[in-house]
Design a protein around this motif. Structure first.
Motif, mmCIF file in Angstrom:
data_model
loop_
_atom_site.group_PDB
_atom_site.id
_atom_site.type_symbol
_atom_site.label_atom_id
_atom_site.label_comp_id
_atom_site.label_asym_id
_atom_site.label_seq_id
_atom_site.Cartn_x
_atom_site.Cartn_y
_atom_site.Cartn_z
ATOM 1 N N SER A 195 0.859 -1.194 0.000
ATOM 2 C CA SER A 195 0.000 0.000 0.000
ATOM 3 C C SER A 195 0.892 1.239 0.000
ATOM 4 N N GLY A 196 0.258 2.399 -0.170
ATOM 5 C CA GLY A 196 1.007 3.650 -0.058
ATOM 6 C C GLY A 196 1.501 3.844 1.370
ATOM 7 N N THR A 197 0.683 3.442 2.317
ATOM 8 C CA THR A 197 1.055 3.554 3.731
ATOM 9 C C THR A 197 2.324 2.751 4.002
ATOM 10 N N THR A 221 -2.780 16.743 5.156
ATOM 11 C CA THR A 221 -2.546 15.584 4.290
ATOM 12 C C THR A 221 -3.390 14.434 4.804
ATOM 13 N N PHE A 222 -3.343 13.313 4.075
ATOM 14 C CA PHE A 222 -4.024 12.118 4.563
ATOM 15 C C PHE A 222 -3.268 11.578 5.773
ATOM 16 N N ALA A 224 -2.110 8.825 6.743
ATOM 17 C CA ALA A 224 -1.009 7.854 6.612
ATOM 18 C C ALA A 224 0.359 8.519 6.601
ATOM 19 N N THR A 225 0.436 9.763 6.133
ATOM 20 C CA THR A 225 1.727 10.457 6.070
ATOM 21 C C THR A 225 2.353 10.504 7.467
ATOM 22 N N VAL A 267 4.631 16.279 0.835
ATOM 23 C CA VAL A 267 3.453 15.583 0.273
ATOM 24 C C VAL A 267 3.019 16.352 -0.971
ATOM 25 N N ASP A 293 6.046 11.917 -0.311
ATOM 26 C CA ASP A 293 4.744 11.255 -0.283
ATOM 27 C C ASP A 293 4.053 11.643 -1.593
ATOM 28 N N CYS A 295 1.835 9.783 -3.044
ATOM 29 C CA CYS A 295 0.705 8.840 -3.153
ATOM 30 C C CYS A 295 -0.408 9.353 -4.060
ATOM 31 N N GLN A 296 -0.556 10.689 -4.139
ATOM 32 C CA GLN A 296 -1.611 11.239 -5.009
ATOM 33 C C GLN A 296 -1.028 11.770 -6.316
ATOM 34 N N SER A 317 0.839 5.320 -3.975
ATOM 35 C CA SER A 317 -0.302 4.471 -3.618
ATOM 36 C C SER A 317 -1.033 4.090 -4.897
ATOM 37 N N LYS A 322 -6.850 6.287 -6.985
ATOM 38 C CA LYS A 322 -5.712 7.057 -7.470
ATOM 39 C C LYS A 322 -5.707 7.080 -9.006
HETATM 40 C C1 LIG Z 1 -1.150 11.710 0.634
HETATM 41 C C2 LIG Z 1 -1.347 10.244 0.916
HETATM 42 N N1 LIG Z 1 -0.424 9.585 1.625
HETATM 43 C C3 LIG Z 1 -0.543 8.272 1.883
HETATM 44 C C4 LIG Z 1 -1.625 7.546 1.440
HETATM 45 C C5 LIG Z 1 -1.737 6.108 1.810
HETATM 46 O O1 LIG Z 1 -1.905 5.269 0.710
HETATM 47 P P1 LIG Z 1 -2.690 3.882 0.854
HETATM 48 O O2 LIG Z 1 -4.134 4.198 1.018
HETATM 49 O O3 LIG Z 1 -2.386 3.171 -0.419
HETATM 50 O O4 LIG Z 1 -2.126 3.175 2.042
HETATM 51 C C6 LIG Z 1 -2.608 8.191 0.696
HETATM 52 C C7 LIG Z 1 -3.776 7.441 0.199
HETATM 53 O O5 LIG Z 1 -4.889 7.845 0.229
HETATM 54 C C8 LIG Z 1 -2.478 9.576 0.429
HETATM 55 O O6 LIG Z 1 -3.404 10.238 -0.275
#
Ligand SMILES: Cc1ncc(COP(=O)(O)O)c(C=O)c1O
Length: 507
Positions: A195-197, A221-222, A224-225, A267, A293, A295-296, A317, A322
């Motif tokens: 995953s992105g996480t 940000t989301f 997970a960052t 990010v 990051d 991911c987007q 991610s 995405k």
């Molecule tokens: C900015 C950002 N970082 C990290 C992630 C984490 O990615 P994932 O959902 O694949 O774990 C996302 C996903 O939505 C994201 O938008």
């Protein structure tokens, strides 16, 4: 719209050498499918008038760009024959229902009169499309199956190769995806992850970041960052954002550097890169690791260089929403360093090298071979989808400017081309954002808030000692921003509908 092409339409197109309908069915807004179960029947019918090899090549040519729908065996077994209907027609009805097609294009619509499915002659297609284009009554945020006609044949082939091989963990599909994503991001190495996480966590682990270290990142940000920073044992140090790009403010990032700072995690929010030149300079000066990051932001660029190659690590991610999304969770880390690449490959499998010998504690961060196969089928379309998103963003800009709403709405700015618009974000002034969103939703127009609560005031980060007001730009953005549907499948008519609805509420 997506339609099943009855086999009589395909036979007629080939025998009359008139491919008008097939051409119309190669469009993303009017995609045609053919039922695999009918291909043998088409072939034998064509073979009556053409030589066998000619029939075959004519069929292949006619079906280029047309997706093939295969009814699973169980569906066929569950479709009883009817005394009054050709069995292939019964299967066609089943396929329209199973795949949720918008109807069937056929030379004999009357045969489907009782079925409840929409059936019409090929020459009625332009009128059907015109009616559906002008009859917009909803706008979904996303319509993932809308891209299936483009990718289905390749996805099915890739997936069945994996399933038939029985090779589900790492292996050739993963290696091939890594190679192709690395090339796309203009870097030598990429490591597929779950995953992105996990991409973010793996990068932090490979950089030896842990307890006692600080990692500077954006508060807007989301989750997970920052979640991944905490999971690595380090402390996230939040900074406020630039109000135009929504990305971390460079001056504030500079001011946040301490003797404990080990890394910066920029990010590239919504698909636009952070201002990387000053960030790279400060990282060099203070010997800091840069973990993007991204991911987007797959495909986004900064001064001609792709995201993922702008720091020591690029984390992506492939979450289904995405720009390049799998059929589930998946991610990737890119790097220019052979050493970090080798280390990440070992950390991805519990730090195991060779088998059952562990020099480090890693995790199970592997990407699935099946997800890799699906992403391999989708990757060749990514540039086209980015173009579609960019065109949609430009179209919104034009429509909003024309609507006279720009005194109440702030439109997104492309400060660092190229923005890939994973999200198209407007700001709504005068505390009207929530009311506008509610109104649009009541009109069946989807829109979302990314993100309503900045990270520094999330409950789980209470211990960091922040309070409301600490990062005013992020808090303002959280109260004002609204994401509008911008994905490749969104039509110009849907965009017009959305802007009209926004206008009727705001003016
Ligand atoms: C900015 C950002 N970082 C990290 C992630 C984490 O990615 P994932 O959902 O694949 O774990 C996302 C996903 O939505 C994201 O938008």
């Amino acid at each position: 719209m997506q339609f099943l092409l009855h086999h009589n339409v395909i036979i007629q197109a080939i025998t009359s050498n008139d491919h008008t309908t097939l051409e119309q069915c190669r469009d993303k807004n009017s995609a045609g499918w053919v039922l695999s179960n009918s291909l043998a029947a088409i072939h034998s019918e064509l073979s009556q008038s053409l030589k066998m090899d000619k029939a075959h090549s004519a069929l292949k040519k006619a079906l280029q760009g047309i997706a093939v729908a295969s009814l699973p065996g169980i569906d066929i077994l569950e479709t009883p024959p009817s005394a009054t209907m050709d069995y292939l027609d019964s299967l066609a009805i089943r396929a329209v229902e199973t795949f949720k097609f918008d109807g069937i294009i056929t030379l004999k619509p009357e045969a489907f009169a009782e079925s409840g499915i929409r059936a019409f002659q090929p020459d009625a297609l332009p009128q059907v499309l015109k009616e559906s284009r002008t009859k917009v009554d909803r706008v979904p945020l996303l319509n993932i199956p809308a891209t299936y006609p483009q990718i289905w044949n390749a996805v099915e082939q890739e997936m069945s190769e994996v399933v038939r091989s029985g090779y589900f963990i790492l292996g050739p599909k993963v290696a091939e995806l890594e190679k192709q994503v690395a090339a796309y991001c203009q870097v030598p190495y990429a490591v597929g992850v779950s995953s992105g996480t996990d991409a973010l966590l793996l990068a932090l682990m490979a950089a030896d970041i842990g307890p006692g270290d600080e990692v500077i990142t954006s508060t807007y940000t989301f989750f997970a960052t920052a979640g991944s920073i905490v999971r690595s044992g380090a402390k996230p140090v939040f900074v406020d954002i630039d109000p135009v790009t929504f990305n971390m403010d460079i001056e504030k990032t500079k001011a946040a550097i301490t003797s404990k700072t080990k890394a910066i995690m920029p990010v590239h929010l919504y698909g636009q890169c952070v201002d990387m030149t000053p960030l790279q300079d400060m990282a060099k000066k203070h010997k800091l690791v840069v973990i993007e990051d991204a991911c987007q932001a797959i495909g986004s660029e900064f001064k001609g260089q792709r995201a993922g190659g702008l720091g020591d690590f690029g984390c992506f991610s492939f979450f289904p929403t995405k720009n390049l999304g799998g059929f589930g969770d998946a991610g990737m880390v890119t790097t220019r360093s052979k050493e970090l690449y080798e280390k990440m490959k070992v950390l991805r499998v519990h730090g195991m090298e060779p088998k059952y010998y562990h020099k480090m504690v890693g995790g199970n961060f592997r990407i699935d071979a099946l997800q890799s196969a699906i992403l391999l089928a989708k990757l060749p379309h990514l540039e086209g989808w980015v173009d579609d998103r960019r065109n949609n963003a430009q179209n919104y800009n034009k429509l909003f400017q024309k609507s006279g709403l720009t005194d109440q709405l702030t439109l997104p700015k492309e400060v660092f081309p190229r923005h890939v618009y994973n999200q198209y974000i407007i700001r709504v002034a005068g505390e009207k954002r929530d009311a506008l969103r509610e109104y649009l939703n009541s009109q069946k127009v989807a829109c979302e808030i990314y993100y309503p609560v900045p990270l520094h005031i999330q409950d789980c980060f209470k211990d960091l000692g922040h309070k409301k007001g600490d990062f005013p730009e992020a808090e303002k953005a959280a109260a004002e921003t609204l994401a509008l549907p911008v994905a490749n499948e969104v039509t110009a008519e849907q965009q017009e509908y959305l802007v009209e609805k926004a206008k009727s509420f705001l003016s």
